[in-house]
Design a protein around this motif. Sequence first.
Motif, short mmCIF file in Angstrom:
data_model
loop_
_atom_site.label_atom_id
_atom_site.label_comp_id
_atom_site.label_asym_id
_atom_site.label_seq_id
_atom_site.Cartn_x
_atom_site.Cartn_y
_atom_site.Cartn_z
N GLY B 94 0.82 -1.21 0.00
CA GLY B 94 0.00 0.00 0.00
C GLY B 94 0.84 1.26 0.00
N VAL B 95 2.15 1.07 0.12
CA VAL B 95 3.09 2.19 0.07
C VAL B 95 3.88 2.11 -1.23
CG1 VAL B 95 5.13 3.20 1.17
CG2 VAL B 95 3.27 2.32 2.59
N GLY B 96 4.27 0.88 -1.58
CA GLY B 96 5.03 0.66 -2.81
C GLY B 96 6.50 0.47 -2.53
N TYR B 97 7.25 0.14 -3.57
CA TYR B 97 8.68 -0.13 -3.42
C TYR B 97 9.47 1.15 -3.18
CZ TYR B 97 7.88 -4.93 -4.71
OH TYR B 97 7.45 -6.22 -4.69
N HIS B 332 4.93 11.08 -1.75
CA HIS B 332 3.90 10.52 -2.64
C HIS B 332 3.59 9.05 -2.32
CE1 HIS B 332 4.33 13.68 -6.09
NE2 HIS B 332 3.61 14.10 -5.09
N ASN B 333 4.54 8.37 -1.68
CA ASN B 333 4.33 6.96 -1.33
C ASN B 333 4.63 6.78 0.15
OD1 ASN B 333 3.93 6.37 -4.02
ND2 ASN B 333 5.90 5.35 -4.31
N ILE B 334 3.60 6.66 0.97
CA ILE B 334 3.86 6.65 2.41
C ILE B 334 2.68 6.07 3.19
CG2 ILE B 334 2.90 8.93 3.02
CD1 ILE B 334 6.43 7.96 4.00
N ALA B 335 2.96 5.58 4.39
CA ALA B 335 1.88 5.24 5.34
C ALA B 335 2.15 6.04 6.60
CB ALA B 335 1.87 3.75 5.65
N LYS B 336 1.11 6.67 7.13
CA LYS B 336 1.29 7.55 8.29
C LYS B 336 0.23 7.29 9.35
CE LYS B 336 3.87 11.29 6.65
NZ LYS B 336 3.74 12.72 6.40
N LEU B 349 -5.63 6.56 12.76
CA LEU B 349 -5.66 5.78 11.53
C LEU B 349 -4.27 5.63 10.93
CD1 LEU B 349 -8.63 7.64 9.78
CD2 LEU B 349 -8.79 5.55 11.13
N CYS B 350 -4.07 4.49 10.26
CA CYS B 350 -2.86 4.33 9.46
C CYS B 350 -3.27 4.64 8.01
CB CYS B 350 -2.32 2.92 9.59
SG CYS B 350 -0.87 2.68 8.57
N VAL B 351 -2.91 5.83 7.55
CA VAL B 351 -3.33 6.28 6.22
C VAL B 351 -2.24 5.90 5.20
CG1 VAL B 351 -4.03 8.25 4.80
CG2 VAL B 351 -4.55 8.24 7.26
N HIS B 352 -2.63 5.08 4.21
CA HIS B 352 -1.72 4.70 3.14
C HIS B 352 -1.96 5.63 1.96
CE1 HIS B 352 -1.86 1.04 5.53
NE2 HIS B 352 -0.96 0.43 4.77
N ARG B 353 -0.89 6.24 1.48
CA ARG B 353 -1.00 7.03 0.25
C ARG B 353 -0.01 6.46 -0.74
NH1 ARG B 353 -0.92 11.22 4.28
NH2 ARG B 353 -3.05 11.96 4.64
N LYS B 354 -0.52 5.82 -1.77
CA LYS B 354 0.37 5.22 -2.77
C LYS B 354 0.16 5.97 -4.09
CE LYS B 354 1.54 0.98 -5.18
NZ LYS B 354 1.06 -0.35 -5.55
#
Lengths: 135, 484
Positions: B94-97, B332-336, B349-354
């Motif tokens: 959900g974050v990516g490589y 741009h690719n992160i979980a917070k 919340l653990c917000v995934h932004r991929k």
Amino acid sequence: MERYKILDHEADTGFEVYGGTMEELFRNGVYALFSLITETETVHPLIEKRMKTSGNGELFINFLNDTLYLWDTTGFIPGTVSVRIRDQNAEGLFMGEFFDPARHTLRQEVKAVTYHKFRIVEEKGALKATVIVDV
Amino acid sequence: MEETKKISLKKIDENRYVVERHGAMRVEGIVYINEELLGDLGKDESIRQVENVACLPGIVSASMAMPDIHWGYGFPIGGVAAFDAEEGVISPGGVGYDINCGVRLMRSVLGAREIGGKVNDIIDRLFINIPSGVGSHRKDLKLGRKDLERVLAKGAQWAVEQGYGTEDDVRFIEDNGQMPFADPGNVSERAYERGKDQLGTLGSGNHFIEVGRVAEIYDEKAAEAFGLFKDQVTVMIHSGSRGLGYQVCDDYIRQMIKASEKYGIHLPDRQLCCAPFDSPEGQRYFSAMAAAANYAFANRQMMTHWVRETFEQVFHAGAGKLGISLVYDVCHNIAKLEKHIVKGKESRLCVHRKGATRSFAPGDAAVPEGYRKIGQPVLIPGDMGRASYVLCGTERAMDETFGSTCHGAGRLMSRGEALRRTKGRSVQKELEERDVYVKAASRGTLGEEMPEAYKDVSKVVEVVHKAGISRLVAKIVPLGSIKG
């Protein structure tokens, strides 16, 4: 028999790999992967590298990612590959050379081999694996 | 590839569509898109991926996607998904490589006229000063294991302590360039090995450094707060955590495939493998991912320093005089781990932004003080030839998308297709005819990255602006860029 076929997708790239045996499938997977990175045809089998991979149920993907690690940290390009598989372990013996910008061309950076849609199927008595890579 | 099964998207309004809950979906899917961009999706399977994400445990509100949505192994690119910190999961896919692949925008006091004929010189020198392309790195930079640990713990702050940039810079980076919860001890030896020679390198593919010009201002007040004015020269850096991030992602996907089985999580696709956020596996990944994110912040910070040095060389003037300072830096690719109001209640919340950008509203404590009345700057790069945009965060994003918006143009064409179409053409010359001077480490990259291979970013930002999840501030057009 054809070793592999490169697939083309909007965001990423992938390939189909063929092999009569599991070992051959792994070997051709390495050829397919490195064909995306550089021109493997011009690689001389000068240096020997060995690699051992333990799998998490997806040994094929793990094995390919480990060759990618080898490439990313040392610049080693496998020219010829032989593989031995036992249970969830794969051993690779590679003959190749280190990347030399004067002689080799770079095609693209491959970040990783993904698990997305990965599967190995048997088709007409041979094995076929479908793999998507993140570039 | 499999034939795409029929998907049903229902229009909510001009800029939003819903995928109604069905099958194993725990929540509905919401896609911010308009009819035209939806047409571009064609046979793309990304909507199916929005559905798959909606099946994961603890997902809150909706599985969302932004208008730059495209197919992206596991989670779609342009995807936003928030999971309850107690009952939900965290997923490396959900974050990516490329962990914390992101964008940083710098302003200068220079007007486009003052830069005049110097663009080519700047680009040529950037190309020398900043390692780009596979395998290149600064020969004057040697990092030991202890140094790398500090990079992973302190991010951009480490770089500033080493003399790359100023204390002022870190105030204008998401999380001040230092993600909390980072634990360098949870990053594997292999990741360290891959990261040791790649810090301060641009990378290849879609990564770039671009010199641009502010072409249009849409919101005078916001632009003024962000220090932007018409015809101003800007620099944008797009890069991430390099091999270290790829390795962290791969290491943890290997573990999470097992963890998913252990916790009885059914996976529609293995690339979605995950673990409860609150589990040892989940926490280990979270802390390793934060460490990789810090590496990316340090990476962009170091390149910022070399951009300043390059301008100093070209203009024979100190960086202070050229006023090269940070507008902002976004992931741009992160979980917070974030707090948001869900159904009237504050939730962790653990917000995934991929392939999505944080878009926090005015007044939020995470927004730098000078921008707090306006909202967080949102930086959206486009392709090499057309434009990039600066937007700002909104209250509506907080209400609807966990404070998130789009991240870029999104590919329209596969890399192979772009290469076939540019065969025999010189993308570099074509861009020069459009007054954009581009230098790339490999010719292939230019072909793959040609402007037409991407959606028109103007159409993408129009959707998020109209949907109200971020607001247009300024348009930047490219003058030149370096690519990996």
